[in-house]
Write a protein that holds these residues in place. Structure first.
Motif, PDB file in Angstrom:
ATOM      1  N   UNK A 116      88.652 100.638  15.476  1.00  0.00           N
ATOM      2  CA  UNK A 116      88.201 101.557  16.519  1.00  0.00           C
ATOM      3  C   UNK A 116      89.117 101.585  17.729  1.00  0.00           C
ATOM      4  N   UNK A 117      89.781 100.475  18.025  1.00  0.00           N
ATOM      5  CA  UNK A 117      90.641 100.432  19.188  1.00  0.00           C
ATOM      6  C   UNK A 117      89.875 100.551  20.488  1.00  0.00           C
ATOM      7  N   UNK A 118      88.632 100.005  20.529  1.00  0.00           N
ATOM      8  CA  UNK A 118      87.827 100.077  21.741  1.00  0.00           C
ATOM      9  C   UNK A 118      87.699  98.692  22.366  1.00  0.00           C
ATOM     10  N   UNK A 119      87.545  98.667  23.674  1.00  0.00           N
ATOM     11  CA  UNK A 119      87.297  97.411  24.363  1.00  0.00           C
ATOM     12  C   UNK A 119      85.846  97.000  24.147  1.00  0.00           C
ATOM     13  N   UNK A 120      85.516  95.758  24.522  1.00  0.00           N
ATOM     14  CA  UNK A 120      84.142  95.277  24.381  1.00  0.00           C
ATOM     15  C   UNK A 120      83.173  96.123  25.212  1.00  0.00           C
ATOM     16  N   UNK A 121      83.593  96.514  26.419  1.00  0.00           N
ATOM     17  CA  UNK A 121      82.741  97.344  27.268  1.00  0.00           C
ATOM     18  C   UNK A 121      82.518  98.720  26.652  1.00  0.00           C
ATOM     19  N   UNK A 122      83.582  99.294  26.069  1.00  0.00           N
ATOM     20  CA  UNK A 122      83.445 100.603  25.433  1.00  0.00           C
ATOM     21  C   UNK A 122      82.513 100.528  24.229  1.00  0.00           C
ATOM     22  N   UNK A 123      82.632  99.451  23.445  1.00  0.00           N
ATOM     23  CA  UNK A 123      81.741  99.298  22.288  1.00  0.00           C
ATOM     24  C   UNK A 123      80.288  99.177  22.737  1.00  0.00           C
ATOM     25  N   UNK A 124      80.066  98.465  23.848  1.00  0.00           N
ATOM     26  CA  UNK A 124      78.714  98.311  24.368  1.00  0.00           C
ATOM     27  C   UNK A 124      78.119  99.663  24.745  1.00  0.00           C
ATOM     28  N   UNK A 125      78.912 100.520  25.378  1.00  0.00           N
ATOM     29  CA  UNK A 125      78.437 101.851  25.767  1.00  0.00           C
ATOM     30  C   UNK A 125      78.090 102.673  24.533  1.00  0.00           C
ATOM     31  N   UNK A 126      78.972 102.637  23.529  1.00  0.00           N
ATOM     32  CA  UNK A 126      78.737 103.410  22.304  1.00  0.00           C
ATOM     33  C   UNK A 126      77.475 102.933  21.600  1.00  0.00           C
ATOM     34  N   UNK A 127      77.264 101.602  21.545  1.00  0.00           N
ATOM     35  CA  UNK A 127      76.052 101.073  20.913  1.00  0.00           C
ATOM     36  C   UNK A 127      74.799 101.554  21.630  1.00  0.00           C
ATOM     37  N   UNK A 128      74.821 101.591  22.959  1.00  0.00           N
ATOM     38  CA  UNK A 128      73.673 102.083  23.715  1.00  0.00           C
ATOM     39  C   UNK A 128      73.420 103.559  23.440  1.00  0.00           C
ATOM     40  N   UNK A 129      74.497 104.335  23.332  1.00  0.00           N
ATOM     41  CA  UNK A 129      74.336 105.770  23.097  1.00  0.00           C
ATOM     42  C   UNK A 129      73.886 106.063  21.671  1.00  0.00           C
ATOM     43  N   UNK A 130      74.140 105.152  20.746  1.00  0.00           N
ATOM     44  CA  UNK A 130      73.638 105.341  19.381  1.00  0.00           C
ATOM     45  C   UNK A 130      72.111 105.285  19.349  1.00  0.00           C
ATOM     46  N   UNK A 131      71.524 104.632  20.342  1.00  0.00           N
ATOM     47  CA  UNK A 131      70.062 104.577  20.430  1.00  0.00           C
ATOM     48  C   UNK A 131      69.469 105.875  20.946  1.00  0.00           C
ATOM     49  N   UNK A 132      70.324 106.716  21.570  1.00  0.00           N
ATOM     50  CA  UNK A 132      69.868 107.990  22.106  1.00  0.00           C
ATOM     51  C   UNK A 132      70.714 108.411  23.287  1.00  0.00           C
ATOM     52  N   UNK A 133      70.765 109.711  23.599  1.00  0.00           N
ATOM     53  CA  UNK A 133      71.550 110.192  24.740  1.00  0.00           C
ATOM     54  C   UNK A 133      71.095 109.537  26.042  1.00  0.00           C
TER      55      UNK A 133
END
Length: 370
Positions: A312-329
């Motif tokens: 993915x080439x994402x930082x830990x913070x970026x992955x955290x944001x994406x995981x939260x958004x997978x739960x909903x907008x």
């Protein structure tokens, strides 16, 4: 054509003759006439059931110059062809009554026999539909399930994108010959699939486009997969045709429940209410259908998750944001509260994720995964 020609060459020539369909080819194979038919006269073809013009055309196709020219043409395009008698032809598709005699493929041909599920739906989805299709495709891709769809606008495109974001892959079954990109706005996605997944078409090069090709495309989608998932479909949605085909082929049928009163969910809710489709509440429903054990899934998830994160080439913070958004907008304010990231730094991360095409922004500073 003549002595020594391979059966797959004969199948290619027959398939490329307008008016010679799967039923005719099936009859030739069943009567053990595939090799003998290269010597048929026009009169014999007419007695076999072809009209005179078609009989003359198939005689021209069954010639060495025609076959060699077609093979050179496909080789020059980087396109391979797989016949119904080849080992790498999709096994589930092979067992239909009249499967396409030839499939044209470009990309990772080995995907033809990976465990696969179709994801289809409306061309004009809601944000909920787009998110559901991408999430399901990515999660299923992450456990090794190949996602098959039709490269149409809307849910199809979202399914392909989600699958490519996972560690598995995707197959786009085209309603056009390979090399003809439709719709044009999916050109970038088309090329990504050619590189990372697989393009499949049952139509020879030069086949003119018309709406009648899409039911044949849908039959390949439903026929080569273990089941079909419908995400948002109106009452008369074309994706319901694929659902009906999946039912007719005795494949599993799932539907994602939609919002009450939404015209985009009438078709899916109807499939669930009538008992024709299983209610799909998450990718685990499909995994259970495939008899994947929880222990096996957890082990596979760990391996695939490590590979996905590296890719993915994402930082830990970026992955955290994406995981939260997978739960909903969520809005930027909600993300700031949930992550504790200072707003200025969070804004920069959101821009980076948008550029990387991991998330998308909607009016009101609302973000969701792509």
């Amino acid at each position: 054509m003549g002595q020594g020609w391979a059966r797959r060459d004969i199948l290619l020539a027959l398939h490329e003759t307008e008016g010679v369909g799967p039923a005719t080819i099936r009859k030739l194979r069943k009567r053990k006439l595939l090799e003998a038919c290269v010597q048929f006269s026009e009169e014999e073809w007419i007695s076999f059931g072809l009209p005179p013009l078609r009989a003359a055309a198939v005689r021209r196709s069954l010639s060495r110059p025609f076959a060699e020219e077609r093979k050179r043409l496909y080789a020059g395009m980087g396109v391979e062809w797989v016949t119904v008698e080849d080992e790498d032809y999709p096994e589930l598709l092979r067992h239909l009554k009249n499967p396409p005699a030839v499939l044209y493929v470009q990309g990772r041909k080995e995907l033809l026999n990976y465990p696969a599920y179709a994801i289809v739906g409306t061309r004009l989805p809601t944000a909920y539909g787009r998110q559901a299709a991408r999430m399901l495709a990515e999660r299923l891709s992450d456990v090794g399930i190949t996602i098959v769809s039709g490269l149409a606008r809307g849910i199809d495109a979202c399914a392909h994108e989600g699958a490519l974001r996972g560690t598995g892959s995707t197959i786009a079954v085209l309603g056009t010959p390979i090399g003809t990109i439709y719709p044009p706005q999916n050109a970038q996605l088309y090329h990504r699939i050619a590189e990372q997944g697989l393009l499949v078409s049952p139509f020879p090069l030069g086949t003119p486009g018309h709406p009648g090709l899409f039911p044949a495309r849908n039959a390949v989608i439903a026929g080569m997969t273990r089941g079909t998932i419908v995400v948002e479909a109106a009452e008369r949605s074309g994706s319901l045709i694929t659902a009906e085909l999946a039912e007719g082929f005795h494949r599993e049928l799932f539907a994602v429940p939609g919002m009450i009163g939404s015209p985009k969910s009438v078709g899916t809710n109807m499939l669930i209410k009538s008992g024709r489709a299983k209610l799909l509440t998450g990718p685990e429903d499909v995994m259970a259908d495939l008899w994947l054990t929880e222990a096996g899934l957890e082990s596979r998830r760990r391996v695939l998750d490590a590979a996905r994160r590296a890719a993915e080439g994402m930082t830990e913070e970026e992955r955290r944001i994406v995981e939260l958004l997978r739960e909903g907008p969520k809005t930027s304010d909600e993300l700031a509260e949930l992550t504790g990231i200072p707003f200025g730094h969070l804004h920069a991360l959101l821009i980076n994720l948008t550029v990387k095409r991991k998330i998308e922004q909607h009016p009101g500073s609302l973000y969701c995964v792509r």
